[in-house]
Enzyme design. Sequence first.
Site, mmCIF file in Angstrom:
data_model
loop_
_atom_site.group_PDB
_atom_site.id
_atom_site.type_symbol
_atom_site.label_atom_id
_atom_site.label_comp_id
_atom_site.label_asym_id
_atom_site.label_seq_id
_atom_site.Cartn_x
_atom_site.Cartn_y
_atom_site.Cartn_z
ATOM 1 N N CYS B 95 -40.045 1.391 -16.146
ATOM 2 C CA CYS B 95 -39.754 1.785 -14.781
ATOM 3 C C CYS B 95 -39.056 0.547 -14.228
ATOM 4 O O CYS B 95 -39.562 -0.553 -14.344
ATOM 5 C CB CYS B 95 -41.070 2.030 -14.066
ATOM 6 S SG CYS B 95 -40.857 2.402 -12.343
ATOM 7 N N LEU B 202 -32.785 6.510 -5.034
ATOM 8 C CA LEU B 202 -31.457 5.919 -5.049
ATOM 9 C C LEU B 202 -31.176 5.587 -3.588
ATOM 10 O O LEU B 202 -31.350 6.441 -2.718
ATOM 11 C CB LEU B 202 -30.460 6.952 -5.572
ATOM 12 C CG LEU B 202 -28.994 6.603 -5.490
ATOM 13 C CD1 LEU B 202 -28.634 5.552 -6.519
ATOM 14 C CD2 LEU B 202 -28.145 7.840 -5.762
ATOM 15 N N PRO B 371 -37.666 -3.699 -4.781
ATOM 16 C CA PRO B 371 -37.453 -2.579 -3.867
ATOM 17 C C PRO B 371 -38.577 -2.494 -2.844
ATOM 18 O O PRO B 371 -39.737 -2.719 -3.190
ATOM 19 C CB PRO B 371 -37.485 -1.363 -4.795
ATOM 20 C CG PRO B 371 -38.328 -1.791 -5.944
ATOM 21 C CD PRO B 371 -38.164 -3.275 -6.091
ATOM 22 N N HIS B 397 -43.239 -6.686 -7.975
ATOM 23 C CA HIS B 397 -42.248 -5.638 -8.263
ATOM 24 C C HIS B 397 -41.983 -4.727 -7.071
ATOM 25 O O HIS B 397 -41.141 -3.850 -7.130
ATOM 26 C CB HIS B 397 -42.689 -4.809 -9.458
ATOM 27 C CG HIS B 397 -43.654 -3.700 -9.133
ATOM 28 N ND1 HIS B 397 -44.833 -3.914 -8.466
ATOM 29 C CD2 HIS B 397 -43.591 -2.372 -9.380
ATOM 30 C CE1 HIS B 397 -45.453 -2.759 -8.330
ATOM 31 N NE2 HIS B 397 -44.741 -1.807 -8.866
#
Lengths: 140, 474
Positions: B95, B202, B371, B397
């Site tokens: 991932c 996205l 992110p 992460h």
Amino acid sequence: MEKKFKFIEHTADIKFQAFGKSLEDAFKNSALAMFNAMHDGKVKEKNIAKIKAEGKDFESLLYNFLEEFLVLFDSEGFFLSKIKKIKIDKKNFKVEAEAVGDDAENYEMHADVKAVTYNDMFVRYDKNSGKWIIQAVLDV
Amino acid sequence: MKIKKISTDTYEIPKEGCMNVHGIVYASEKIMNAIKEDKTLEQVKNVACLPGILKASIAVSDAHQGYGFPIGGVAAFDIDKGVISPGGVGYDINCSVRLLKTNLTKKDILERQKEVVDALFRKIPSGVGRGSKFQITKEELKNLLEKGAKYIVEKGYGVREDYLHTEEEGCIKGADASKVSEKAIKRGIGQLGTLGAGNHFLEVQYVDEIADSETAKVLGLKKDQVTIMIHCGSRGLGHQVASDYIKKMEEEYGFEKLPDRELINAPIKSRLGKDYLAAMAAAANFAFANKQLITHWVREEMTHIFSGTKEVKIDVVYDVCHNIAKIEEHIVDGIKKEVCVHRKGATRSFGPGRKEIPEAYRKIGQPVIIPGSMGTSSYVLVGTKKAEELSFGSTVHGAGRVKSRSSAIKTLRGGEIKEKLQKKGIEVKSGSLKSLAEEAPQVYKDIDEVVRVVDELGISKKVAKLKPLAVVKG
């Protein structure tokens, strides 16, 4: 109507308990719980799927049983509506089932179950309530 | 449980019981309080009990409860005496996150924000059950599993620089497709170039703040520039690889003595250990190829949207793994040696000079892409020597969850979340409103706090802050 399954609080993943008067019913309701985590509306009975799984104990049998549904879901887009027939060989830990469902693309999905996990999993008969109780955590 | 604060942002769980090493948690007080709410710390202890673990069982600042290993868990094992655990990698093998930079500015997107989000949503299959437009035979897929992103580029979907700017150059060596089951192939073959659902997305963003202008320059990032972030993994193929090897290892070694069945493992040098590493690498390569294909489609679509007004240029900044095990060189007790590092919900964060970093970035350290949760900021950082000392070259992460999905659905409504985001200037398009509720910013830790802590600790250094403009979600 008796409760078939319920979801339990879990930080990242989906934890459920499923119930049944027989082990077969509890297995059926586990599969329903897993699909319910992805889409919780009514699902049409259009396609038939047959699955078989084996295990070394009840837990691994459940794990493999649910995983067969995930494989069907990913590869053929099969979304479960109902398990019509189910047979469990408790001595040799084997299960065979016939299920009906629809194409997943006809429904809005709100979670992607990646895998069944052994985390906090149990399959047990509860003498007090006279019911089988299954607990599992799904990785989403 | 005994927990000792040993310095700012660092807590220790002293060695006791079956633990072979102590536990270390890198967190601020605020984050530590959230971590204490679930079973994270117990899981850090359990991992410390595994054979051959080196130095410490580590949890970084975005840690939360996983199964077996915590998410945000880092554990390194001795190559000869240590183990490899599929649960220490996770079901969603590799991932990962890829960051693209463009020659567009915030203003370009704002002028056609809705058009951009709608077009990308149509172009990139997202959500569950939405299959790929990319047809591939089984034989070709096996080839892809061994070659990774390069395979896709050679088919004409992208340029060489795309995979050169990817961790492991988009292909983990030692991948062996024959170690991947038919079932896994069956699950993954129709899913190449798809985002999937859950926390995958996205996102079209812009550079909101530059924290380190020299480093940002090397990465080619400047204020108000548009970036695009792709977050996804190895889909059903990777999930099945994990599951297959968990079962195989149980059969071979039994799980009765383990504190948690999900900690099942095999010696790194055993047949099964090697097989898993080869299959895991294949699944990781699927994920790299997956993002390469999505990158190509993003390029196509953005070029189309701006045709006639601007010639769009899109380059890969970098691409990092979040769920992976790697054989790497680290210094343990003053001696340089090869170890197997598990990073589950953690990012590699190598400091300047490491040979694993693409040449263009070797002087600044490895780019780290973090992110945020939907609608919040994301960050670009760089790896440090300090990370190599403290955390086997690893950092966080993402934001890490604090609230369960079921309680999120009970208290938050997808429609309201969408409206709130729109008010903040963010367009969101999702296959399901309910999935918006499950991934709402409120269910995550505060990303700004998480990043502040790793920057303060020095296990990665802040370079730029990115803010979302358009989000496509599964």
